[in-house]
Scaffold this motif. Sequence first.
Motif, mmCIF file in Angstrom:
data_model
loop_
_atom_site.group_PDB
_atom_site.id
_atom_site.type_symbol
_atom_site.label_atom_id
_atom_site.label_comp_id
_atom_site.label_asym_id
_atom_site.label_seq_id
_atom_site.Cartn_x
_atom_site.Cartn_y
_atom_site.Cartn_z
ATOM 1 N N UNK A 1 -27.354 -6.609 -5.974
ATOM 2 C CA UNK A 1 -26.583 -6.277 -4.776
ATOM 3 C C UNK A 1 -25.240 -5.668 -5.163
ATOM 4 N N UNK A 2 -24.802 -4.622 -4.447
ATOM 5 C CA UNK A 2 -23.477 -4.063 -4.730
ATOM 6 C C UNK A 2 -22.378 -5.036 -4.332
ATOM 7 N N UNK A 3 -21.222 -4.872 -4.939
ATOM 8 C CA UNK A 3 -20.072 -5.712 -4.607
ATOM 9 C C UNK A 3 -19.549 -5.322 -3.227
ATOM 10 N N UNK A 4 -19.415 -6.303 -2.344
ATOM 11 C CA UNK A 4 -18.887 -6.068 -1.003
ATOM 12 C C UNK A 4 -17.413 -6.464 -0.996
ATOM 13 N N UNK A 5 -16.533 -5.479 -0.899
ATOM 14 C CA UNK A 5 -15.089 -5.733 -0.955
ATOM 15 C C UNK A 5 -14.423 -5.695 0.415
ATOM 16 N N UNK A 6 -15.212 -5.636 1.480
ATOM 17 C CA UNK A 6 -14.634 -5.488 2.824
ATOM 18 C C UNK A 6 -13.697 -6.637 3.169
ATOM 19 N N UNK A 7 -14.127 -7.883 2.929
ATOM 20 C CA UNK A 7 -13.282 -9.039 3.251
ATOM 21 C C UNK A 7 -12.021 -9.050 2.394
ATOM 22 N N UNK A 8 -12.158 -8.682 1.134
ATOM 23 C CA UNK A 8 -11.000 -8.653 0.240
ATOM 24 C C UNK A 8 -9.985 -7.619 0.722
ATOM 25 N N UNK A 9 -10.462 -6.476 1.144
ATOM 26 C CA UNK A 9 -9.548 -5.444 1.640
ATOM 27 C C UNK A 9 -8.822 -5.909 2.904
ATOM 28 N N UNK A 10 -9.548 -6.557 3.797
ATOM 29 C CA UNK A 10 -8.910 -7.048 5.034
ATOM 30 C C UNK A 10 -7.841 -8.096 4.722
ATOM 31 N N UNK A 11 -8.139 -8.999 3.773
ATOM 32 C CA UNK A 11 -7.166 -10.028 3.405
ATOM 33 C C UNK A 11 -5.915 -9.397 2.787
ATOM 34 N N UNK A 12 -6.110 -8.382 1.953
ATOM 35 C CA UNK A 12 -4.979 -7.709 1.310
ATOM 36 C C UNK A 12 -4.148 -6.921 2.315
ATOM 37 N N UNK A 13 -4.816 -6.361 3.314
ATOM 38 C CA UNK A 13 -4.099 -5.604 4.350
ATOM 39 C C UNK A 13 -3.117 -6.498 5.106
ATOM 40 N N UNK A 14 -3.468 -7.782 5.261
ATOM 41 C CA UNK A 14 -2.582 -8.712 5.970
ATOM 42 C C UNK A 14 -1.283 -8.956 5.206
ATOM 43 N N UNK A 15 -1.310 -8.730 3.889
ATOM 44 C CA UNK A 15 -0.140 -9.000 3.057
ATOM 45 C C UNK A 15 0.801 -7.803 2.954
ATOM 46 N N UNK A 16 0.347 -6.645 3.410
ATOM 47 C CA UNK A 16 1.154 -5.436 3.260
ATOM 48 C C UNK A 16 2.274 -5.397 4.288
ATOM 49 N N UNK A 17 3.451 -5.018 3.834
ATOM 50 C CA UNK A 17 4.610 -4.848 4.718
ATOM 51 C C UNK A 17 4.915 -3.358 4.830
ATOM 52 N N UNK A 18 4.825 -2.796 6.037
ATOM 53 C CA UNK A 18 5.130 -1.369 6.214
ATOM 54 C C UNK A 18 6.526 -1.029 5.678
ATOM 55 N N UNK A 19 6.615 0.148 5.062
ATOM 56 C CA UNK A 19 7.891 0.563 4.491
ATOM 57 C C UNK A 19 7.997 0.319 3.002
ATOM 58 N N UNK A 20 6.992 -0.383 2.440
ATOM 59 C CA UNK A 20 6.972 -0.610 0.995
ATOM 60 C C UNK A 20 5.929 0.285 0.333
ATOM 61 N N UNK A 21 6.165 0.581 -0.919
ATOM 62 C CA UNK A 21 5.238 1.326 -1.783
ATOM 63 C C UNK A 21 4.998 2.787 -1.374
ATOM 64 N N UNK A 22 5.816 3.331 -0.473
ATOM 65 C CA UNK A 22 5.583 4.709 -0.044
ATOM 66 C C UNK A 22 5.720 5.678 -1.206
ATOM 67 N N UNK A 23 6.665 5.416 -2.107
ATOM 68 C CA UNK A 23 6.840 6.261 -3.291
ATOM 69 C C UNK A 23 5.569 6.302 -4.143
ATOM 70 N N UNK A 24 4.882 5.167 -4.217
ATOM 71 C CA UNK A 24 3.641 5.093 -4.997
ATOM 72 C C UNK A 24 2.514 5.828 -4.275
ATOM 73 N N UNK A 25 2.410 5.627 -2.956
ATOM 74 C CA UNK A 25 1.365 6.295 -2.182
ATOM 75 C C UNK A 25 1.519 7.816 -2.260
ATOM 76 N N UNK A 26 2.759 8.301 -2.231
ATOM 77 C CA UNK A 26 2.996 9.748 -2.315
ATOM 78 C C UNK A 26 2.517 10.303 -3.653
ATOM 79 N N UNK A 27 2.803 9.561 -4.740
ATOM 80 C CA UNK A 27 2.381 10.005 -6.076
ATOM 81 C C UNK A 27 0.854 10.049 -6.176
ATOM 82 N N UNK A 28 0.197 9.004 -5.653
ATOM 83 C CA UNK A 28 -1.264 8.943 -5.740
ATOM 84 C C UNK A 28 -1.897 10.002 -4.843
ATOM 85 N N UNK A 29 -1.319 10.229 -3.666
ATOM 86 C CA UNK A 29 -1.850 11.270 -2.790
ATOM 87 C C UNK A 29 -1.748 12.643 -3.445
#
Length: 508
Positions: A1-29
């Motif tokens: 069976x493939x790894x199902x990361x949906x629940x992990x992603x949802x849990x991590x999304x709850x920890x994110x604070x808007x306004x952080x890591x934008x510099x990193x997202x811009x570099x990766x984009x």
Amino acid sequence: MPIDSADDRRALEKLFVPGTRQWLFDKIQEWSKMADAESSMLWLNAVAGVGKSVAAAQVANMLESHAQLVAAIFLKYNDVRKNNPLNVLRTIAYHLCMWYAPIGRKLLAANHSHLSLDKLPLPEKFKALITDPLQALGDYTPKEAVVILIDGLDECSPRDSLMHLLVTLMERLKVQAPWMKLLLTSRPETDISSAFAKLPTKTIDPSGNNNLNDLKVFIEHSLEQYNTLAVQDIMKGTLSLLATSDGENNIVSSDSSKSFVWIRLILNSIKEEYSNGIIVTLELIEDINNQAKNVDTLYKKTFEKALIQLSGLESEFMIVLVALCTGRFTMTPTSIASFFFYGVPEIEALQKIHSCLLALSIVLDPAANGLTTSSEIDSHSQIKFNHKSVADYLLGKSSVAEKFHVKPWKCAQNHEVHDVWISYRVATEGHVASQLHSALNIQRMEEEFIHTYDYHHCMGTGFDGFINGLFNSRVVVILLSDRVLKRMCTADSVPDNQLLEVSSQHEA
């Protein structure tokens, strides 16, 4: 069976604070838009606790919104289904098939059975599941470059072969499909640094200005929930937690080891005081922060405080810690009761486990269940630590769980892990054990001979043979006579000491 990361992603999304890591997202984009061979892989590395996985979940969402995400795989050290290299390959293959139908048709046409694949060594599995089906790409080129994201490569075990295969895959895609890219996140472990030495790298530096400003936003966001704090107190409290000040509320210096997990643990401690009826003031924030010399100090104080709260339940508390540290799947209170509280009535066991979990609340991750507090955890809630560093502390020296550690050892025949360990109850079964040992040692498994653990040949002096055989073997075989087996079947009513030596030698 493939790894199902949906629940992990949802849990991590709850920890994110808007306004952080934008510099990193811009570099990766920016990197994700490049379709040249020289930018086919990016390794995002950082020390423990700076928020790699939380950032990776947001990157996955960003790429998905631009139709650039092929797969987002989040590996977990405490779940054998999510840290196995073969499952990683299966998951990549699955998502490639879902992303581009001709790849799926080519893989189906190969008609591989589970049995035939299981017999292949990992490189051959890689060829069958990924490199051969990728030939179906032909001259296809998507409108945008696409990305396979793997978070937490350091949590995969074993990972040597997987890292080699990932490098091999990307070397191939540089020529065949330079628009297919690989984004990895991990701690900067030595073996990973060596394997990906030639990769473009983005490092999150805990003492870097971008990271410090993100921490500032995160702390202010967390403190705003306390209406007893004035705006000025929030600003001073933030600078206190960052250990920085120039007198004008500007970040100018920092303890370079401070990280999101460290700050979150301090904030959780503040939240715990608040839930106990304590008014949150600037003085309380500074007092808790002054006691937080480092992450391990915070964990030590957390567990010591829990032990005081759980007077009379010290043994049960240690059992719960061992269960959370050693479980190969995410545990629930019910599974902890079944595996670790044998012979204790279920209701009684669950009550004790729940008390222990409440005492551990600031290092647990209720968000994985969509819960807001650990007090809401029921008997079927999945329980895990809120960060791998909790388990790292418990498995380290001078932790409250140190007496449960299995001491490191070296096999006299230089085998790191044994395939089979044979144990027997009484001397009369020793002859059967010797016969089985000899029979297995002449059998081949893939390219190598099976190696069985044998106390006389493998054990050096000064080591605990029973515990190390049990701990360092892939398969455990316990030989029991008919009479002993019948006694074990009634062990719930008439105690039997078949496995008593495990606990007794642990205590030794």
